[in-house]
Motif scaffolding. Structure first.
Motif, PDB file in Angstrom:
ATOM      1  N   LEU A   1      -2.410  -5.295   1.299  1.00  0.00           N
ATOM      2  CA  LEU A   1      -3.733  -5.919   1.236  1.00  0.00           C
ATOM      3  C   LEU A   1      -3.610  -7.251   0.524  1.00  0.00           C
ATOM      4  O   LEU A   1      -2.967  -7.343  -0.529  1.00  0.00           O
ATOM      5  CB  LEU A   1      -4.709  -5.045   0.457  1.00  0.00           C
ATOM      6  CG  LEU A   1      -5.173  -3.746   1.096  1.00  0.00           C
ATOM      7  CD1 LEU A   1      -6.036  -2.966   0.118  1.00  0.00           C
ATOM      8  CD2 LEU A   1      -5.938  -4.037   2.378  1.00  0.00           C
ATOM      9  N   GLU A   2      -4.255  -8.274   1.077  1.00  0.00           N
ATOM     10  CA  GLU A   2      -4.243  -9.575   0.423  1.00  0.00           C
ATOM     11  C   GLU A   2      -5.266  -9.593  -0.710  1.00  0.00           C
ATOM     12  O   GLU A   2      -6.394  -9.133  -0.551  1.00  0.00           O
ATOM     13  CB  GLU A   2      -4.538 -10.696   1.413  1.00  0.00           C
ATOM     14  CG  GLU A   2      -4.355 -12.070   0.800  1.00  0.00           C
ATOM     15  CD  GLU A   2      -4.330 -13.196   1.818  1.00  0.00           C
ATOM     16  OE1 GLU A   2      -4.129 -14.354   1.385  1.00  0.00           O
ATOM     17  OE2 GLU A   2      -4.486 -12.937   3.019  1.00  0.00           O
TER      18      GLU A   2
ATOM     19  N   THR B   1       7.670  -9.922   6.590  1.00  0.00           N
ATOM     20  CA  THR B   1       6.491  -9.913   7.461  1.00  0.00           C
ATOM     21  C   THR B   1       6.061  -8.484   7.783  1.00  0.00           C
ATOM     22  O   THR B   1       4.866  -8.165   7.778  1.00  0.00           O
ATOM     23  CB  THR B   1       6.789 -10.697   8.760  1.00  0.00           C
ATOM     24  OG1 THR B   1       7.156 -12.029   8.402  1.00  0.00           O
ATOM     25  CG2 THR B   1       5.589 -10.742   9.674  1.00  0.00           C
ATOM     26  N   LYS B   2       7.026  -7.597   8.025  1.00  0.00           N
ATOM     27  CA  LYS B   2       6.703  -6.182   8.289  1.00  0.00           C
ATOM     28  C   LYS B   2       6.099  -5.515   7.056  1.00  0.00           C
ATOM     29  O   LYS B   2       5.192  -4.687   7.163  1.00  0.00           O
ATOM     30  CB  LYS B   2       7.948  -5.444   8.763  1.00  0.00           C
ATOM     31  CG  LYS B   2       8.353  -5.840  10.165  1.00  0.00           C
ATOM     32  CD  LYS B   2       9.650  -5.192  10.582  1.00  0.00           C
ATOM     33  CE  LYS B   2      10.053  -5.722  11.951  1.00  0.00           C
ATOM     34  NZ  LYS B   2      11.445  -5.495  12.248  1.00  0.00           N
ATOM     35  N   GLU B   3       6.594  -5.863   5.883  1.00  0.00           N
ATOM     36  CA  GLU B   3       6.037  -5.287   4.659  1.00  0.00           C
ATOM     37  C   GLU B   3       4.629  -5.825   4.396  1.00  0.00           C
ATOM     38  O   GLU B   3       3.765  -5.101   3.910  1.00  0.00           O
ATOM     39  CB  GLU B   3       6.974  -5.546   3.472  1.00  0.00           C
ATOM     40  CG  GLU B   3       8.237  -4.712   3.553  1.00  0.00           C
ATOM     41  CD  GLU B   3       9.223  -4.964   2.441  1.00  0.00           C
ATOM     42  OE1 GLU B   3       9.210  -6.054   1.830  1.00  0.00           O
ATOM     43  OE2 GLU B   3      10.041  -4.055   2.181  1.00  0.00           O
ATOM     44  N   LEU B   4       4.380  -7.093   4.736  1.00  0.00           N
ATOM     45  CA  LEU B   4       3.032  -7.657   4.573  1.00  0.00           C
ATOM     46  C   LEU B   4       2.016  -6.928   5.438  1.00  0.00           C
ATOM     47  O   LEU B   4       0.842  -6.828   5.069  1.00  0.00           O
ATOM     48  CB  LEU B   4       3.009  -9.143   4.924  1.00  0.00           C
ATOM     49  CG  LEU B   4       3.500 -10.143   3.904  1.00  0.00           C
ATOM     50  CD1 LEU B   4       3.202 -11.563   4.368  1.00  0.00           C
ATOM     51  CD2 LEU B   4       2.941  -9.903   2.536  1.00  0.00           C
TER      52      LEU B   4
ATOM     53  N   LEU C   1       0.770  -1.245   0.000  1.00  0.00           N
ATOM     54  CA  LEU C   1       0.000   0.000   0.000  1.00  0.00           C
ATOM     55  C   LEU C   1       0.805   1.302   0.000  1.00  0.00           C
ATOM     56  O   LEU C   1       0.415   2.241  -0.689  1.00  0.00           O
ATOM     57  CB  LEU C   1      -0.951   0.013   1.212  1.00  0.00           C
ATOM     58  CG  LEU C   1      -2.051  -1.039   1.198  1.00  0.00           C
ATOM     59  CD1 LEU C   1      -2.773  -1.067   2.532  1.00  0.00           C
ATOM     60  CD2 LEU C   1      -3.017  -0.759   0.073  1.00  0.00           C
ATOM     61  N   PRO C   2       1.889   1.419   0.789  1.00  0.00           N
ATOM     62  CA  PRO C   2       2.488   2.744   0.969  1.00  0.00           C
ATOM     63  C   PRO C   2       2.991   3.440  -0.289  1.00  0.00           C
ATOM     64  O   PRO C   2       3.063   4.658  -0.330  1.00  0.00           O
ATOM     65  CB  PRO C   2       3.652   2.491   1.929  1.00  0.00           C
ATOM     66  CG  PRO C   2       3.295   1.245   2.639  1.00  0.00           C
ATOM     67  CD  PRO C   2       2.518   0.429   1.650  1.00  0.00           C
TER      68      PRO C   2
END
Length: 183
Positions: free
Chosen positions: A155-156, A148-151, A96-97
């Motif tokens: 959005l899935e 994991t931090k980027e996930l 997203l970012p």
């Protein structure tokens, strides 16, 4: 242990990075996590991804949200592969970012690939690229923490949402997929 793999149109093994990535994914037993700004897989890579997911491997793909990608055509071409990957059990996330610039691959807790190559035909066969393959558990686990931090900022992509895509979007993805060997 570190292995540096170059590729380019003037090298004897033009597809060295593509071969390494495909082999690494095909060997995954527990997980295969991929972050790439451009995702347009060739047939061997697509097959390796689907087969890994079908055998129960935790396969996750992190790509930029389409509106954040600097190439709409590449984003549409990549999205045209989502339905078959989701059906095989892959999980796909859209960051997203902003534009995702990270390019890495994690296989189990034993291999991490970091480099300039995207998961696309252009990087695999046309561009000059270099990738470092690390055979190091600690580095792989550290990179898994980054993933994991980027996930957490993504959005899935859900199969039910894909079924509700508009006709113009489906046509755009189909057209872009026709061009995917050139992207």
């Amino acid at each position: 242990m570190l292995q540096v793999v170059p590729s380019g149109p003037d090298l004897p093994f033009i597809d060295a990075i593509a071969a390494q990535f495909t082999a690494a994914i095909a060997s995954a037993q527990e997980r295969c996590w991929i972050a790439t700004p451009y995702f347009v897989p060739d047939e061997p890579l697509s097959l390796a991804l689907k087969t890994a997911a079908l055998r129960g491997c935790d396969l996750r793909l992190l790509v930029p949200l389409p509106r954040n990608n600097d190439s709409t055509l590449v984003s549409l071409a990549g999205a045209s592969y989502y339905d078959e990957l989701l059906a095989a059990g892959c999980r796909i996330y859209e960051y997203l970012p902003g534009m995702l610039h990270a390019k890495y691959l994690l296989v189990d807790d034993r291999v991490a690939a970091i480099g300039s190559a995207n998961m696309d035909v252009r990087s695999f066969y046309l561009n000059y690229e270099v990738t470092a393959l690390f055979y190091d558990r600690r580095l792989t686990l550290d990179l898994a923490d980054v993933f994991t931090k980027e996930l957490a900022q993504a959005l899935e992509v859900r199969p039910e949402a894909r079924k509700q895509l508009s006709l113009p979007r489906r046509l755009g993805e189909g057209f872009a997929r026709l061009l995917s060997p050139l992207l």
